[in-house]
Design a protein around this motif. Structure first.
Motif, PDB file in Angstrom:
ATOM      1  N   HIS A   1       0.824  -1.201   0.000  1.00  0.00           N
ATOM      2  CA  HIS A   1       0.000   0.000   0.000  1.00  0.00           C
ATOM      3  C   HIS A   1       0.865   1.260   0.000  1.00  0.00           C
ATOM      4  O   HIS A   1       1.986   1.271   0.476  1.00  0.00           O
ATOM      5  CB  HIS A   1      -0.948   0.004   1.205  1.00  0.00           C
ATOM      6  CG  HIS A   1      -0.233   0.180   2.517  1.00  0.00           C
ATOM      7  ND1 HIS A   1       0.128   1.417   2.983  1.00  0.00           N
ATOM      8  CD2 HIS A   1       0.188  -0.698   3.442  1.00  0.00           C
ATOM      9  CE1 HIS A   1       0.730   1.283   4.144  1.00  0.00           C
ATOM     10  NE2 HIS A   1       0.795   0.013   4.447  1.00  0.00           N
ATOM     11  N   GLU A   2       0.307   2.287  -0.548  1.00  0.00           N
ATOM     12  CA  GLU A   2       0.948   3.593  -0.507  1.00  0.00           C
ATOM     13  C   GLU A   2       0.760   4.148   0.905  1.00  0.00           C
ATOM     14  O   GLU A   2      -0.314   4.028   1.493  1.00  0.00           O
ATOM     15  CB  GLU A   2       0.286   4.527  -1.521  1.00  0.00           C
ATOM     16  CG  GLU A   2       0.578   4.178  -2.959  1.00  0.00           C
ATOM     17  CD  GLU A   2       2.032   4.379  -3.315  1.00  0.00           C
ATOM     18  OE1 GLU A   2       2.631   5.400  -2.912  1.00  0.00           O
ATOM     19  OE2 GLU A   2       2.589   3.485  -3.983  1.00  0.00           O
ATOM     20  N   PRO A   3       1.795   4.776   1.444  1.00  0.00           N
ATOM     21  CA  PRO A   3       1.656   5.307   2.805  1.00  0.00           C
ATOM     22  C   PRO A   3       0.676   6.480   2.837  1.00  0.00           C
ATOM     23  O   PRO A   3       0.579   7.244   1.875  1.00  0.00           O
ATOM     24  CB  PRO A   3       3.070   5.765   3.152  1.00  0.00           C
ATOM     25  CG  PRO A   3       3.770   5.930   1.859  1.00  0.00           C
ATOM     26  CD  PRO A   3       3.119   4.979   0.900  1.00  0.00           C
ATOM     27  N   SER A   4      -0.021   6.592   3.944  1.00  0.00           N
ATOM     28  CA  SER A   4      -0.946   7.723   4.112  1.00  0.00           C
ATOM     29  C   SER A   4      -0.124   8.978   4.393  1.00  0.00           C
ATOM     30  O   SER A   4       1.063   8.906   4.712  1.00  0.00           O
ATOM     31  CB  SER A   4      -1.911   7.449   5.262  1.00  0.00           C
ATOM     32  OG  SER A   4      -1.212   7.493   6.490  1.00  0.00           O
ATOM     33  N   ILE A   5      -0.752  10.123   4.314  1.00  0.00           N
ATOM     34  CA  ILE A   5      -0.050  11.373   4.573  1.00  0.00           C
ATOM     35  C   ILE A   5       0.441  11.428   6.014  1.00  0.00           C
ATOM     36  O   ILE A   5       1.518  11.976   6.287  1.00  0.00           O
ATOM     37  CB  ILE A   5      -0.927  12.604   4.210  1.00  0.00           C
ATOM     38  CG1 ILE A   5      -0.094  13.900   4.249  1.00  0.00           C
ATOM     39  CG2 ILE A   5      -2.126  12.696   5.131  1.00  0.00           C
ATOM     40  CD1 ILE A   5       0.999  13.964   3.220  1.00  0.00           C
ATOM     41  N   ASP A   6      -0.295  10.836   6.946  1.00  0.00           N
ATOM     42  CA  ASP A   6       0.155  10.806   8.339  1.00  0.00           C
ATOM     43  C   ASP A   6       1.424   9.974   8.482  1.00  0.00           C
ATOM     44  O   ASP A   6       2.333  10.337   9.233  1.00  0.00           O
ATOM     45  CB  ASP A   6      -0.950  10.248   9.248  1.00  0.00           C
ATOM     46  CG  ASP A   6      -2.129  11.211   9.353  1.00  0.00           C
ATOM     47  OD1 ASP A   6      -1.904  12.437   9.239  1.00  0.00           O
ATOM     48  OD2 ASP A   6      -3.264  10.740   9.540  1.00  0.00           O
ATOM     49  N   GLU A   7       1.487   8.846   7.767  1.00  0.00           N
ATOM     50  CA  GLU A   7       2.686   8.008   7.805  1.00  0.00           C
ATOM     51  C   GLU A   7       3.873   8.731   7.168  1.00  0.00           C
ATOM     52  O   GLU A   7       5.000   8.622   7.639  1.00  0.00           O
ATOM     53  CB  GLU A   7       2.436   6.682   7.094  1.00  0.00           C
ATOM     54  CG  GLU A   7       1.449   5.791   7.811  1.00  0.00           C
ATOM     55  CD  GLU A   7       1.009   4.592   6.985  1.00  0.00           C
ATOM     56  OE1 GLU A   7       0.620   3.580   7.601  1.00  0.00           O
ATOM     57  OE2 GLU A   7       1.035   4.661   5.741  1.00  0.00           O
TER      58      GLU A   7
END
Length: 143
Positions: free
Chosen positions: A39-45
């Motif tokens: 998965h693509e990392p979320s903006i928080d990650e």
């Protein structure tokens, strides 16, 4: 009797081929599912794994003055912690790299991208835990 044996052998071969095809299909489907699950990392990650480099002011090779700030995205929180500890080395690399560049070298998108790419590769040579994924210029002024 001979026809019966021939029919039985043909059915066994047909069932075997069908079974092999189904097994291959299931294996390929599962393999593709596993490779697409990264998965693509979320903006928080991304923010959690990023480090801000405070504003740096230095001279360029053509005696122009540059002020810039950076955000460096790492691959993990542990890598971000290591990069935070290496802040002095990061600033040294930035200043050293900029001291060899002119205002002309940094003009346009290509110049900034080349600077970011060079800095990324130099920082990756320093890193022991994880890697640098992206370098972003967050502020930029040349006088």
């Amino acid at each position: 009797m001979k026809n019966n044996k021939l029919l039985t052998v043909m059915l066994i071969i047909l069932v075997s081929i069908t079974l092999i095809g189904v097994v291959i299909f299931v294996l390929l489907t599962q393999f593709n599912k596993q490779t697409t699950e990264t998965h693509e990392p979320s903006i928080d990650e991304i923010i959690e794994a990023s480090v801000d480099v405070t504003e740096i002011t230095t001279n360029l090779a053509d005696n122009s003055i540059i002020m810039l700030s950076l955000k460096i995205q790492t691959g993990s929180k542990e890598a971000a912690e290591e990069l935070t500890k290496r802040d002095f080395q990061t600033k040294n690399l930035v200043i050293t790299q900029l001291s060899e560049m002119t205002e002309e070298d940094l003009k346009g998108k290509e110049g900034k991208t080349a600077f970011e790419s060079t800095l990324k590769s130099q920082l990756n040579e320093l890193m022991q835990e994880g890697e640098i994924q992206q370098v972003y210029i967050t502020s930029y002024i040349i006088q």
